[in-house]
Scaffold this motif. Structure first.
Motif, PDB file in Angstrom:
ATOM      1  N   LYS A 158       1.154  -1.204  -0.212  1.00  0.00           N
ATOM      2  CA  LYS A 158       0.052  -0.013  -0.157  1.00  0.00           C
ATOM      3  C   LYS A 158       0.948   1.221  -0.144  1.00  0.00           C
ATOM      4  O   LYS A 158       0.272   2.335  -0.319  1.00  0.00           O
ATOM      5  N   MET A 159       1.976   1.266   0.408  1.00  0.00           N
ATOM      6  CA  MET A 159       2.979   2.303   0.562  1.00  0.00           C
ATOM      7  C   MET A 159       4.389   1.990   0.570  1.00  0.00           C
ATOM      8  O   MET A 159       4.666   0.842   1.094  1.00  0.00           O
ATOM      9  N   THR A 160       5.199   3.136   0.107  1.00  0.00           N
ATOM     10  CA  THR A 160       6.673   2.611   0.388  1.00  0.00           C
ATOM     11  C   THR A 160       7.099   3.486   1.581  1.00  0.00           C
ATOM     12  O   THR A 160       6.314   4.395   2.153  1.00  0.00           O
ATOM     13  N   TYR A 161       8.199   3.367   2.207  1.00  0.00           N
ATOM     14  CA  TYR A 161       8.731   3.855   3.357  1.00  0.00           C
ATOM     15  C   TYR A 161      10.235   3.889   3.718  1.00  0.00           C
ATOM     16  O   TYR A 161      11.196   3.460   2.840  1.00  0.00           O
ATOM     17  N   GLU A 162      10.543   4.837   4.497  1.00  0.00           N
ATOM     18  CA  GLU A 162      12.045   5.201   4.788  1.00  0.00           C
ATOM     19  C   GLU A 162      11.848   4.959   6.467  1.00  0.00           C
ATOM     20  O   GLU A 162      11.191   5.492   6.866  1.00  0.00           O
ATOM     21  N   ILE A 163      13.034   4.396   7.115  1.00  0.00           N
ATOM     22  CA  ILE A 163      13.211   4.231   8.388  1.00  0.00           C
ATOM     23  C   ILE A 163      14.430   5.201   9.119  1.00  0.00           C
ATOM     24  O   ILE A 163      15.419   4.758   8.759  1.00  0.00           O
ATOM     25  N   VAL A 164      14.236   6.093  10.012  1.00  0.00           N
ATOM     26  CA  VAL A 164      15.429   6.957  10.451  1.00  0.00           C
ATOM     27  C   VAL A 164      15.783   6.324  11.778  1.00  0.00           C
ATOM     28  O   VAL A 164      14.883   6.388  12.654  1.00  0.00           O
ATOM     29  N   ALA A 165      16.799   5.689  11.621  1.00  0.00           N
ATOM     30  CA  ALA A 165      17.443   5.463  13.235  1.00  0.00           C
ATOM     31  C   ALA A 165      17.531   6.913  14.074  1.00  0.00           C
ATOM     32  O   ALA A 165      18.467   7.547  13.722  1.00  0.00           O
ATOM     33  N   PHE A 166      16.712   7.247  15.122  1.00  0.00           N
ATOM     34  CA  PHE A 166      16.672   8.402  15.683  1.00  0.00           C
ATOM     35  C   PHE A 166      17.091   8.402  17.377  1.00  0.00           C
ATOM     36  O   PHE A 166      16.534   7.621  18.040  1.00  0.00           O
ATOM     37  N   PRO A 167      18.315   8.800  17.538  1.00  0.00           N
ATOM     38  CA  PRO A 167      18.731   8.922  18.901  1.00  0.00           C
ATOM     39  C   PRO A 167      18.032   9.882  19.839  1.00  0.00           C
ATOM     40  O   PRO A 167      18.695  11.106  20.314  1.00  0.00           O
ATOM     41  N   GLN A 168      16.699   9.739  20.076  1.00  0.00           N
ATOM     42  CA  GLN A 168      15.927  10.601  20.830  1.00  0.00           C
ATOM     43  C   GLN A 168      16.376  11.218  22.034  1.00  0.00           C
ATOM     44  O   GLN A 168      16.266  12.365  22.452  1.00  0.00           O
ATOM     45  N   GLN A 169      16.997  10.338  22.633  1.00  0.00           N
ATOM     46  CA  GLN A 169      17.654  10.666  23.987  1.00  0.00           C
ATOM     47  C   GLN A 169      18.933  11.263  24.037  1.00  0.00           C
ATOM     48  O   GLN A 169      19.738  11.540  24.997  1.00  0.00           O
ATOM     49  N   GLY A 170      19.532  11.627  22.686  1.00  0.00           N
ATOM     50  CA  GLY A 170      20.853  11.915  22.427  1.00  0.00           C
ATOM     51  C   GLY A 170      21.887  11.080  22.245  1.00  0.00           C
ATOM     52  O   GLY A 170      21.767  10.010  22.796  1.00  0.00           O
ATOM     53  N   LEU A 171      22.652  11.370  21.074  1.00  0.00           N
ATOM     54  CA  LEU A 171      23.638  10.303  20.591  1.00  0.00           C
ATOM     55  C   LEU A 171      24.683  10.167  21.379  1.00  0.00           C
ATOM     56  O   LEU A 171      24.923   9.095  21.860  1.00  0.00           O
ATOM     57  N   LEU A 172      25.311  11.177  22.131  1.00  0.00           N
ATOM     58  CA  LEU A 172      26.544  11.195  22.857  1.00  0.00           C
ATOM     59  C   LEU A 172      25.823  11.024  24.319  1.00  0.00           C
ATOM     60  O   LEU A 172      26.587  10.468  25.340  1.00  0.00           O
ATOM     61  N   ARG A 173      24.788  11.694  24.637  1.00  0.00           N
ATOM     62  CA  ARG A 173      24.522  11.833  26.121  1.00  0.00           C
ATOM     63  C   ARG A 173      24.029  10.391  26.488  1.00  0.00           C
ATOM     64  O   ARG A 173      24.126  10.227  27.611  1.00  0.00           O
ATOM     65  N   THR A 174      23.501   9.552  25.608  1.00  0.00           N
ATOM     66  CA  THR A 174      23.153   8.225  26.192  1.00  0.00           C
ATOM     67  C   THR A 174      23.999   6.921  25.658  1.00  0.00           C
ATOM     68  O   THR A 174      23.848   5.960  25.634  1.00  0.00           O
ATOM     69  N   LYS A 175      25.258   7.519  24.996  1.00  0.00           N
ATOM     70  CA  LYS A 175      26.133   6.509  24.369  1.00  0.00           C
ATOM     71  C   LYS A 175      25.445   5.526  23.411  1.00  0.00           C
ATOM     72  O   LYS A 175      25.596   4.458  23.419  1.00  0.00           O
ATOM     73  N   ALA A 176      24.632   6.206  22.708  1.00  0.00           N
ATOM     74  CA  ALA A 176      23.817   5.262  21.730  1.00  0.00           C
ATOM     75  C   ALA A 176      24.514   4.890  20.539  1.00  0.00           C
ATOM     76  O   ALA A 176      23.906   4.319  19.453  1.00  0.00           O
ATOM     77  N   SER A 177      25.820   5.163  20.081  1.00  0.00           N
ATOM     78  CA  SER A 177      26.410   4.993  18.870  1.00  0.00           C
ATOM     79  C   SER A 177      26.404   3.693  18.296  1.00  0.00           C
ATOM     80  O   SER A 177      26.156   3.346  17.313  1.00  0.00           O
ATOM     81  N   ASP A 178      26.792   2.601  19.308  1.00  0.00           N
ATOM     82  CA  ASP A 178      26.670   1.209  18.777  1.00  0.00           C
ATOM     83  C   ASP A 178      25.593   0.877  18.504  1.00  0.00           C
ATOM     84  O   ASP A 178      25.405   0.160  17.579  1.00  0.00           O
ATOM     85  N   LEU A 179      24.422   1.337  19.243  1.00  0.00           N
ATOM     86  CA  LEU A 179      22.996   0.664  19.048  1.00  0.00           C
ATOM     87  C   LEU A 179      22.679   1.375  17.789  1.00  0.00           C
ATOM     88  O   LEU A 179      21.875   0.643  17.024  1.00  0.00           O
ATOM     89  N   MET A 180      23.029   2.499  17.292  1.00  0.00           N
ATOM     90  CA  MET A 180      22.609   3.112  16.126  1.00  0.00           C
ATOM     91  C   MET A 180      23.395   2.397  14.775  1.00  0.00           C
ATOM     92  O   MET A 180      22.633   2.262  13.824  1.00  0.00           O
ATOM     93  N   ARG A 181      24.732   1.952  14.971  1.00  0.00           N
ATOM     94  CA  ARG A 181      25.180   1.205  14.109  1.00  0.00           C
ATOM     95  C   ARG A 181      24.483  -0.008  13.888  1.00  0.00           C
ATOM     96  O   ARG A 181      24.250  -0.574  12.630  1.00  0.00           O
ATOM     97  N   GLN A 182      24.185  -0.509  14.941  1.00  0.00           N
ATOM     98  CA  GLN A 182      23.376  -2.008  14.714  1.00  0.00           C
ATOM     99  C   GLN A 182      22.055  -1.721  14.290  1.00  0.00           C
ATOM    100  O   GLN A 182      21.470  -2.409  13.409  1.00  0.00           O
TER     101      GLN A 182
END
Length: 415
Positions: A158-182
């Motif tokens: 029914k539709m196409t899509y894009e998914i943005v990995a979003f560090p809502q709590q802060g990329l550095l603030r929550t040390k989310a880099s590894d999760l973002m890469r995953q």
């Protein structure tokens, strides 16, 4: 021919005509469209008899518009499909983030169902493409990504899509880099970011880490930038610097970009030139409670501007319907685009850059070869559809009716 049929009696914008009152009017005509393998293969005038062995489907004079594009959404946050719930008013952004930090793990088990409910609303409004941001942080991990991806896959017809990995709590603030890469390895298509100064408190380091992740994943970027005034404006300059350094032209988007509306017209015009040169897109929700990017200046300079509903009916806001035509209506009202040509041209902002007529009044859509993704509206022309937020009777995606129906549409709709 496979999967071919004629879509008959479709109303199409055909030009402009100045009336005796001096007001421009949109001309329309009824046409037959040959749909073949999900694309428009021929366009014929309905004035001529149609002799064909192929199946036909009558649009009953409904107006055809290019289907809509929702460019900024948060499918994982919505309360759609659940019992009514309003919001807890926050004092500042960090309060909202702390509330979400506690809430998201509690509702992660229903992400797929809630996302599907929101997708049904978007589709009902005519959207056949959505870009959604999905929280990636230590509190929720990749659970939201999994649920949103499953919901989107269930709507892939029914539709196409894009998914943005979003560090809502802060990329550095929550040390989310590894999760973002995953997340980039497990279905996300874009790298997101958030207020490198206001949230991460480390402008340079946060931007560079975001760009490093994007380059490693060979992915486009879409960063939320709420920081206002001089700080936000300087952040945009640094985003452009890093775009040029990484040669990431035509692969960057800045959502919100409120700072562009906080500076002088001269400054925003100068910045618009540089944004256009680097192919950086601006995504706006058309806020009513604060300055917003100067859409007329950006558009005139060639910056691609797109609209999105953002999160609606969630812990951030109880408002919204997901109807992109409603969002566009807010934009045209804000800038007082009241004439026929301006209303027609405004479709650009919710269709991925398509308009039914160009500025001279020549047909720009549909054209032979275009994807047959169409919104059928009960309106006399596209200007009326935008100004009056006309009811949509049906939505077609790649040649298939995926919502509503044409059979019971009112004969002569829009006349």
């Amino acid at each position: 021919m496979m999967n071919a049929f004629w879509l008959t009696n479709v109303r199409l914008d055909s030009g402009f005509e100045k009336g005796p009152d001096g007001v421009d009017h949109t001309l329309t005509e009824l046409s037959h469209l040959l749909i073949e393998d999900g694309r428009i293969a021929r366009i014929e005038s309905a004035d001529q008899p149609l002799n064909t062995p192929l199946p036909t489907q009558d649009a009953h004079g409904l107006l055809a518009l290019p289907s809509f594009v929702e460019k900024h959404n948060h499918l994982d946050k919505t309360y759609a499909g659940a019992a009514w719930k309003s919001c807890l008013p926050p004092k500042k952004l960090i309060d909202r983030l702390q509330f979400e930090e506690q809430e998201m793990p509690l509702i992660s088990g229903t992400t797929k169902q809630r996302a599907q409910a929101m997708l049904s609303w978007l589709l009902a409004g005519g959207a056949t493409h959505v870009r959604t941001h999905v929280n990636i942080d230590p509190f929720i991990g990749l659970k939201n990504l999994e649920g949103v991806r499953e919901a989107l896959e269930s709507y892939s017809d029914k539709m196409t899509y894009e998914i943005v990995a979003f560090p809502q709590q802060g990329l550095l603030r929550t040390k989310a880099s590894d999760l973002m890469r995953q997340a980039m390895r497990e279905g996300a298509t874009h790298v997101g970011g958030l207020d490198p100064a206001g949230i991460d408190n480390e402008l340079e380091g946060s931007l560079r880490e975001m760009m490093d992740i994007a380059v490693e994943a060979n992915a486009d970027v879409d960063i939320h930038l709420h920081d206002p005034g001089t700080l936000g404006f300087y952040t945009i300059k640094r985003i452009l610097d890093l775009t040029e350094e990484a040669r990431w032209q035509d692969r960057m988007a800045i959502s919100h970009a409120f700072a562009l509306g906080d500076v002088s017209p001269e400054e925003s015009t100068e910045m618009a030139d540089r944004l256009a040169q680097n192919g950086v897109q601006i995504m706006t929700t058309v806020p009513i409670n604060r300055p917003m990017p100067p859409v007329p200046i950006l558009h005139e300079k060639g910056v691609r501007v797109a609209l999105g509903y953002d999160g609606f009916y969630d812990s951030w806001s109880p408002y919204g319907t997901g109807d992109m035509l409603e969002k566009l209506n807010r934009l045209v009202e804000r800038y007082r685009w009241v004439d026929e040509r301006s209303l027609v041209q405004s479709l650009f902002f919710i269709t991925g850059g398509k308009t039914t007529l160009d500025k001279e009044g020549k047909r720009a859509w549909p054209m032979v070869g275009d994807e047959a993704s169409i919104v059928f509206a009960e309106a006399s022309c596209s200007a009326e559809a935008v100004a009056r937020r006309s009811r949509r009777a049906a939505v077609m995606f790649k040649g298939k009716i995926v919502l509503g129906e044409l059979e019971n549409a009112a004969i002569g709709a829009g006349e």
